[in-house]
Structures are given as C-alpha cells and as structure tokens.
Design a protein around this motif. Structure first.
Motif: not given
Length: 292
Positions: A1-16
C-alpha cells in the motif's frame, strides 16, 4: 500500500473512532479496505470502474459479504470526498446490492450437546453456554468480566452493538457457571503477555474448532448459530417475540424475525387454534322455495 493510502486509511480510522463506532466495525472496514487496496494496487485514487469490478468479482462470496464490502468502500470514499481529499466520490456509482432475506440457522439441541461433550475445554464450554443461554455474540462473550454479574438482582451486563450497555436477565445455568469463574477479572483473559480479554475473533475460532471436533459438518452453522438457537428455542417455548427482541438487544423486530425459526409443531398448533365449523353435506339448494 502506498504511503498516501496508509495516511488516508489512518485518518479514516481516527474519524470512525471519533464517531464512537464499534471496534469490530472499524476493524472489519480496515480489513476490507486493506484487502481491496492489495487487489487494486491503489486506494485513494481508485476509479468507479475498479470499484464495480471488485464488488462484482467472480469469487465464491455471498451477497451479504458484497453488501458489507460496498458499505465499507462507500463510507471510506464519502469520508475522502467530505474531507476534500478527493474531488469526487467514486462509490456513489456503485449499484445497490440485493441480498435475499436471511434465514435462521440455529444449532439443534443435539448439536449443542455435542459441542459441549466432545472434548471442549472448560473455557470453550463457558463460551458455548454464554452463546446459547444468554444469546451473546462473540463480541459480547470475549469481554465478560466477573464484575458484570449482579447476583443480587440476577442480571448480567453486556455492551451490545452501538456500544450500549445493557443488563440482561441472568440464566440459572450462567449463574452456576459464574461460581466457577473469576469474580473480579475477565473470564477469558488475553494470552501471550497481553492485557485485557481475548478478541471476538478468538471466540469465533475456538467455537468453530469445537464444532469440527463434534463432527458437525453443516457449513452454514457458525458460532453465531448459538444466538439463533437461543432465539428459536425461546419462540418454540412460547416466549413473546417482543421479549425475544429485547433479550437479543435488537432495535428492529424484523431483525429478530430473521433469527427465529418456527418449528412444524408450532405451525401445526397455530393452525389448529382456528375453531371448526359444521359444514352441510349438501348445498341445500333443493330445499329452497322460489317465490311465485
């Protein structure tokens, strides 16, 4: 997984987490999105056609699984769009997935006996008993704690979907089980040096292994089938379905109806409640006088 994908997924997890969503929901969505990213080679920059191809891929998965995957993808891309991380929302063009109405899949009494008597360890038996006699999900079984038992009122505490704390009536079998379990600690503590309790997935795996040892080959029967058996047997014993709904902590009665299987005996008893009528052997038309 690309870095920007990992960052986006981490932000989504924080949001949830900020939404106070259940940990199981967040974990399941992360797993779905990670698997999808591995399949597609990208996550943030995915187009609608790739999303459709993934959801409709030729694989032995159920319509319910496809719907769950669609829900995770829709939630993720809606988040990206709302946060300005994408100009569009590709998930908006995903078709609605029609899922056949679910049917109950309860264990029979004989199968539950087999689960309990074919080499199951003490903690495995305790999990099975909680699943059947309290109707608990794996996610409610895993964190059971001695302090969840109120012996004075005969209640057991559990956190259900939506992170709601609910006190349920304590079944006598579970009250007796509590006498053999820790009074002020988790019933199923984590292993390997970890603190806290075991994971819900571990409960599922443990009961699944017990099912295999018991020689139960029906694929549709899962640890969740203990919950279905709980609901079905309550209805079989004449418990009002609204009471069953409360014991399952379902918000909607329609969900409870999926869990409950009506036996042929109950159908026979039901139809026989209609009172009989005396029916004439003939039409009686011949005796009717026609006025002149």
């Amino acid at each position: 997984m690309h870095d920007h994908d990992r960052d986006a997924l981490a932000m989504f997890i924080d949001y949830q987490r900020a939404q106070n969503l259940a940990a199981t929901t967040i974990t399941n969505r992360r797993s779905i999105l990670t698997t999808f990213a591995r399949w597609a080679g990208t996550l943030v920059d995915c187009d609608p056609f790739t999303l459709r191809r993934y959801i409709g891929r030729d694989a032995p998965i159920t319509a319910g699984t496809r719907r769950t995957e669609r829900g995770a993808l829709t939630a993720f891309y809606t988040f990206l769009h709302d946060e300005g991380l994408r100009a569009d929302n590709p998930a908006l063009k995903l078709p609605v997935i029609r899922v056949p109405k679910g049917k109950p899949r309860p264990f029979t009494a004989e199968q539950i006996d087999a689960l309990l008597t074919t080499g199951a360890y003490t903690r495995t038996r305790a999990m099975i008993l909680l699943g059947y006699y309290q109707g608990f999900r794996a996610s409610s079984i895993a964190p059971v704690h001695g302090d969840d038992i109120d012996r004075l009122t005969g209640r057991i505490r559990s956190v259900v979907k939506g992170r709601k704390e609910v006190w349920f009536p304590l079944h006598p079998v579970i009250a007796e089980l509590a006498d053999t379990m820790p009074d002020h600690d988790y019933w199923f503590p984590a292993r390997g040096g970890r603190e806290g309790h075991i994971l819900a997935a571990s409960v599922t795996n443990i009961i699944t292994r017990a099912k295999k040892r018991a020689g139960i080959a029906e694929r549709k029967l899962t640890p969740h089938s203990l919950r279905h058996a709980f609901a079905t047997d309550l209805v079989e014993e004449g418990v009002d379905i609204r009471v069953v709904q409360e014991l399952l902590a379902h918000e909607h009665l329609s969900t409870t109806q999926i869990y409950t299987q009506v036996s042929e005996r109950r159908k026979d008893e039901g139809i026989r409640t209609l009172a009989g009528r005396e029916v004439l052997a003939t039409s009686g038309r011949g005796s009717v006088k026609i006025a002149a």
